[in-house]
Design a protein around this motif. Structure first.
Motif: not given
Length: 197
Positions: A138-164
């Motif tokens: 339920q909390a995730f649904s609430i937070m998702n509804c309140n989430n504002t869309t980020i309007h910046f370009p991005y690059i997909h990356m992977k952490s070298i230290t933890n692989q995330n």
């Protein structure tokens, strides 16, 4: 602290997508290698500093060009971009190292990393913990509804230290004067500028 040194030299990388290799995939590969190379140089000698810019930056995408700046030509030579991107040679064009054309500079920009305060999952966990009657779902649904869309370009990356995997959002801010307070291992800064031309 502001320094007197300027980013006087640069080289430019143009990404060349193919039918089977989209530009976003190439951005990930190129920027990961550039980040590793900058981080290695910073570990060897803290005085070596590099900055990046995205000449075709738009709020809906980064375009296909990346500039890497340094105070001295020798710094860019040490970075050895041709070598680190050798495996991607069919998908990139790299210019020679050039002097920044002072007569063509039309301003300065700050390219920085935008990091959302917390992920939705973290916010949802905290919300559920504070409100015992609300489940995590339920909390995730609430937070998702309140989430504002980020309007910046991005690059997909992977952490070298933890692989995330993560999306590195990049902001651009136009400023009036040149400032050099140093750059991070991605070549980005919250305060330092690069020339726009």
């Amino acid at each position: 602290m502001e320094r007197n040194k300027k980013m006087r030299y640069y080289l430019e990388i143009t990404l060349i997508p193919a039918v089977e290799i989209p530009v976003n995939f190439i951005w990930t590969k190129v920027f990961t290698q550039i980040h590793i190379a900058i981080a290695e140089q910073k570990n060897k000698n803290d005085s070596l500093e590099f900055a990046v810019s995205f000449p075709e930056y738009q709020y809906n995408g980064l375009g296909r060009k990346l500039r890497i700046f340094a105070e001295e030509k020798e710094n860019l030579e040490v970075l050895s971009v041709e070598t680190i991107l050798w495996r991607l040679r069919d998908y990139v064009h790299i210019t020679s190292i050039r002097k920044v054309p002072e007569s063509r500079i039309h301003g300065f920009a700050i390219y920085s990393r935008y990091q959302p305060d917390n992920s939705l999952k973290q916010k949802a966990k905290r919300y559920a913990k504070r409100h015992e009657e609300v489940s995590y779902g339920q909390a995730f649904s609430i937070m998702n509804c309140n989430n504002t869309t980020i309007h910046f370009p991005y690059i997909h990356m992977k952490s070298i230290t933890n692989q995330n995997k993560f999306s590195m959002f990049i902001c651009k801010k136009i400023v009036d004067k040149e400032v050099n307070c140093g750059f991070g291992s991605y070549g980005l800064s919250k305060d330092s500028t690069v020339p726009e031309f």
